[in-house]
Design a protein around this motif. Structure first.
Motif, short mmCIF file in Angstrom:
data_model
loop_
_atom_site.label_atom_id
_atom_site.label_comp_id
_atom_site.label_asym_id
_atom_site.label_seq_id
_atom_site.Cartn_x
_atom_site.Cartn_y
_atom_site.Cartn_z
N UNK A 86 28.92 -13.78 -14.41
CA UNK A 86 29.72 -12.62 -13.99
C UNK A 86 30.94 -13.10 -13.21
N UNK A 87 30.74 -14.02 -12.28
CA UNK A 87 31.85 -14.54 -11.48
C UNK A 87 32.87 -15.26 -12.35
N UNK A 88 32.39 -16.01 -13.34
CA UNK A 88 33.32 -16.72 -14.24
C UNK A 88 34.16 -15.74 -15.05
N UNK A 89 33.55 -14.70 -15.53
CA UNK A 89 34.30 -13.72 -16.33
C UNK A 89 35.27 -12.93 -15.45
N UNK A 90 34.87 -12.63 -14.23
CA UNK A 90 35.78 -11.93 -13.32
C UNK A 90 36.99 -12.79 -13.00
N UNK A 91 36.76 -14.08 -12.75
CA UNK A 91 37.87 -14.99 -12.45
C UNK A 91 38.81 -15.11 -13.64
N UNK A 92 38.27 -15.08 -14.84
CA UNK A 92 39.11 -15.22 -16.04
C UNK A 92 40.09 -14.08 -16.20
N UNK A 93 39.76 -12.90 -15.64
CA UNK A 93 40.68 -11.76 -15.75
C UNK A 93 41.36 -11.46 -14.41
#
Length: 307
Positions: free
Chosen positions: A241-248
């Protein structure tokens, strides 16, 4: 609960990227692929490769997909004359074999109008009302008859009202949070009412207003589909979840407060809260269009919990 994919290509996406997402969504059995109608990036970034036109995109996808429904959240009423737009949408409906849905809004992002020399007039809600009347009037005119309209902003005389859509009625979407005129427009013209990026409580309140307006217009309140558009950021665990949030470029806590973020179980529970508030359809705003695994995770781990 229907799950649909909703993209924002003005943030930076080519037609080929949108095609990959639409075909992946179709393969994963999502109900529909929708896109925004904007010509300028919002926020930081260069927006490369540049904007794609919504109805040009959907025309291409109409020929390169087979099942998935196609539409806009929302077509900007400031970009196209309603007579021309009625022709465009009816043609794409024919190209898709009757899979188009049509969201129409008043247009709100003044900077994109300035950037491309598009007028940004006052009275856009009044214009939207006339646009809805013209477009639905053209589509609803019987073959062999003509359509006339005399309004403040648009006048049509002896229109053959062609071409006709393949569908007997193209589903029309109206949306927003306005407390009076928006529900009234939806009750008069729409098949679906959409709420973009609002909390559960506001969803419940606005759906209540729209249901009242639909009933006052002499239609069954349940004849309208009620939906939400919400940013999605789902991961199999907190790290993903954190990785996907950072990506956007978004904060996890903010996404959990204002969107659909978390593990599949968390997101399914959040969607259930919107369903309890009266919504029966969710448009999942997918901002990282290269992350097709995200779509698969939602399809395989979230959607089964909503059955």
């Amino acid at each position: 609960m229907d799950l649909r994919i909703f993209t924002e290509p003005q943030q930076g996406a080519s037609y080929d990227t949108l095609l990959r997402v639409a075909q992946a969504a179709e393969h994963l059995d999502y109900d529909a692929f929708f896109r925004s109608d904007h010509y300028l990036r919002m926020g930081d970034g260069d927006g490369l490769p540049g904007p794609t036109d919504a109805w040009t995109t959907l025309a291409g996808l109409a020929r390169e997909t087979r099942r998935i429904r196609l539409g806009t959240l929302m077509t900007a009423g400031t970009f196209r004359h309603p007579g021309v737009l009625a022709i465009q949408v009816a043609q794409v409906d024919a190209m898709s074999g009757g899979r188009v849905e049509f969201g129409l809004g008043a247009g709100w992002f003044e900077a994109e109008h300035t950037a491309y020399g598009i007028p940004f007039p006052a009275g856009r809600i009044d214009r939207l009302e006339e646009q809805l009347a013209v477009i639905t009037g053209l589509w609803g005119t019987k073959t062999g008859e003509t359509f006339d309209f005399a309004g403040t902003y648009y006048t049509l005389k002896d229109s053959p009202a062609l071409p006709k859509p393949v569908q007997e009625r193209i589903p029309v979407l109206v949306g927003g949070t306005g407390p009076k005129r928006t529900p009234a427009l939806a009750a008069r013209y729409a098949d679906e009412f959409n709420l973009p990026f609002v909390q559960v409580g506001q969803t419940r309140e606005q759906i209540g207003r729209v249901r009242d307006a639909v009933a006052a217009a002499g239609r069954p309140a349940d004849a309208m589909t009620y939906s939400n558009a919400l940013v999605a950021c789902v991961g199999k665990d907190d790290a993903e979840v954190a990785r996907r949030a950072a990506a956007i470029g978004r904060d996890v806590d903010e996404l959990k407060a204002n969107g659909l973020a978390g593990t599949p179980d968390e997101v399914a529970e959040r969607i259930a809260a919107y369903q309890e508030a009266g919504s029966s359809r969710i448009y999942l705003q997918i901002l990282d269009l290269d992350d097709l695994d995200h779509l698969e995770l939602i399809a395989t781990r979230v959607r089964p919990q909503l059955a």
